[in-house]
Design a protein around this motif. Structure first.
Motif, PDB file in Angstrom:
ATOM      1  N   CYS A  16      50.525  40.816  41.144  1.00 48.96           N
ATOM      2  CA  CYS A  16      50.256  41.520  39.902  1.00 48.96           C
ATOM      3  C   CYS A  16      48.773  41.862  39.850  1.00 48.96           C
ATOM      4  O   CYS A  16      47.933  41.017  40.184  1.00 48.96           O
ATOM      5  CB  CYS A  16      50.644  40.611  38.727  1.00 48.96           C
ATOM      6  N   PRO A  17      48.395  43.079  39.462  1.00 50.32           N
ATOM      7  CA  PRO A  17      46.969  43.372  39.299  1.00 50.32           C
ATOM      8  C   PRO A  17      46.340  42.416  38.292  1.00 50.32           C
ATOM      9  O   PRO A  17      46.947  42.087  37.267  1.00 50.32           O
ATOM     10  CB  PRO A  17      46.957  44.814  38.782  1.00 50.32           C
ATOM     11  N   ALA A  18      45.142  41.967  38.557  1.00 51.24           N
ATOM     12  CA  ALA A  18      44.489  41.004  37.679  1.00 51.24           C
ATOM     13  C   ALA A  18      44.185  41.576  36.300  1.00 51.24           C
ATOM     14  O   ALA A  18      43.955  40.816  35.355  1.00 51.24           O
ATOM     15  CB  ALA A  18      43.197  40.511  38.325  1.00 51.24           C
ATOM     16  N   ASN A  19      44.191  42.902  36.162  1.00 51.51           N
ATOM     17  CA  ASN A  19      43.924  43.514  34.855  1.00 51.51           C
ATOM     18  C   ASN A  19      45.203  43.877  34.105  1.00 51.51           C
ATOM     19  O   ASN A  19      45.176  44.683  33.175  1.00 51.51           O
ATOM     20  CB  ASN A  19      43.013  44.735  34.996  1.00 51.51           C
ATOM     21  N   LEU A  40      47.420  36.884  41.158  1.00 48.61           N
ATOM     22  CA  LEU A  40      46.664  37.849  40.371  1.00 48.61           C
ATOM     23  C   LEU A  40      45.636  38.494  41.299  1.00 48.61           C
ATOM     24  O   LEU A  40      44.753  37.826  41.822  1.00 48.61           O
ATOM     25  CB  LEU A  40      45.984  37.149  39.195  1.00 48.61           C
ATOM     26  N   CYS A  41      45.777  39.785  41.506  1.00 51.63           N
ATOM     27  CA  CYS A  41      45.050  40.471  42.572  1.00 51.63           C
ATOM     28  C   CYS A  41      43.815  41.198  42.054  1.00 51.63           C
ATOM     29  O   CYS A  41      43.886  41.992  41.114  1.00 51.63           O
ATOM     30  CB  CYS A  41      45.980  41.463  43.273  1.00 51.63           C
ATOM     31  N   LEU A  42      42.691  40.912  42.711  1.00 53.62           N
ATOM     32  CA  LEU A  42      41.435  41.609  42.433  1.00 53.62           C
ATOM     33  C   LEU A  42      41.043  42.544  43.576  1.00 53.62           C
ATOM     34  O   LEU A  42      39.973  43.149  43.527  1.00 53.62           O
ATOM     35  CB  LEU A  42      40.310  40.592  42.226  1.00 53.62           C
ATOM     36  N   GLU A  43      41.925  42.657  44.574  1.00 47.58           N
ATOM     37  CA  GLU A  43      41.528  43.417  45.759  1.00 47.58           C
ATOM     38  C   GLU A  43      42.127  44.823  45.749  1.00 47.58           C
ATOM     39  O   GLU A  43      41.720  45.674  44.949  1.00 47.58           O
ATOM     40  CB  GLU A  43      41.924  42.657  47.030  1.00 47.58           C
TER      41      GLU A  43
END
Length: 321
Positions: A16-19, A40-43
């Motif tokens: 899931c995108p972190a935002n 939670l993805c920040l990349e």
């Protein structure tokens, strides 16, 4: 071979995108089938111009989930953050403070010889600060391991580095789509990644080097709707398990039930695994017919399989498949 349940418990890792503004409520309200884990993805899912904003979303999400845990009872998945670099992991851990207790660990994308030492140093520092274990899940997807003259030395050097932090390496993960991207490949929903021979060989080599000592998770399946998506996923999951992968990165909640079903152990396998792990080692014979009298059980050659099977049965259940 890993000998603790936690290493087998990642299963379906939902990205899931972190935002994502709704993910905290989805976790708290138990929107997704259980069990599952959350990344939670920040990349790659975040625009480079919005990383700082996404970090703030991430911190808010984790603190909200932590508050909810103290106020009510709900299924809490293992939560990971996929960072861009080791410095970001260390910075987030410091900014979380006591809130780091809600985090199971960090995911290191494009793990390579160039960044391995940095990630391992950050992992050691985070665990020094934290009051509970914080794990690392490296992703092998860096283009450097594609070329045959480099692949084997790179994989064995990476293993040597990871072995220094062995108990804190929760899973080895593989980036199937990133590797396909280097060749310009993309599989359709009726096709398995194991039919893409150049990529399948890389995955096989990763398993050969790591799967005797680590749990290695299968590549992402990018289809979650449309004709045949589920049939294709079930087929690739069967091939994942046959090759030695345990668990799978998922990109939509629709995929979670299929991963859980694939990881569920059959009654036949569970009965044989129990018999093998309970073998009388003083016996004159280390071979016998299976519980159903349809195949051979041999203590010396099936004991590792049996231990892994019991871990999977304990976490994902035993069914009739």
């Amino acid at each position: 071979m890993k000998n603790s349940l936690i290493y087998y418990s990642i299963g379906a890792l939902l990205y899931c995108p972190a935002n994502n503004e709704t993910i905290a409520q989805s976790v708290i309200s138990e929107k997704f089938e259980q069990p599952y884990s959350l990344a939670l993805c920040l990349e790659d899912t975040i625009n480079d111009c919005f990383v700082a904003e996404a970090e703030e979303f991430l911190l808010h999400t984790l603190h909200r989930i932590r508050r909810a845990v103290s106020e009510s009872d709900f299924y809490l998945p293992k939560i990971f953050v996929r960072v861009r670099n080791s410095g970001q992991a260390l910075s987030l851990a410091r900014r979380l403070g006591e809130g780091i207790e809600i985090l199971t660990g960090f995911i290191a994308p494009k793990f390579s010889l160039e960044n391995a030492d940095g990630y391992l140093a950050a992992l050691a520092e985070i665990n020094r600060m934290s009051g509970h274990p914080c794990y690392l899940m490296p992703i092998f997807e860096d283009p450097s391991m594609i070329h045959l003259q480099n692949r084997y030395p790179i994989l064995y050097q990476l293993k040597e580095k990871l072995d220094s932090a062995g108990p804190l390496v929760l899973n080895i993960r593989v980036g199937g789509n990133d590797l396909c991207h280097q060749f310009g490949f993309r599989r359709h929903c009726q096709e398995s990644i194991y039919g893409i021979r150049p990529v399948a060989q890389i995955l096989t080599d990763i398993l050969t080097v790591f799967a005797m000592d680590y749990v290695v998770s299968g590549p992402v399946w990018e289809y979650y709707s449309g004709p045949g998506w589920d049939t294709g996923l079930k087929q690739e999951l069967a091939e994942d398990l046959l090759c030695g992968f345990i668990g799978k990165t998922v990109i939509h909640p629709n995929q979670i039930p299929f991963v859980n079903a694939a990881l569920r152990i059959s009654q036949r396998d569970f009965a044989d695994a129990k018999a093998i792990t309970g073998w009388d080692t003083a016996s004159a014979r280390f071979v016998s017919g299976s519980a159903a009298k349809e195949r051979m059980n041999e203590y010396k050659t099936h004991s590792n399989w049996a231990v892994r099977t019991l871990f999977l049965g304990e976490y994902y259940g035993v069914g009739d498949k």
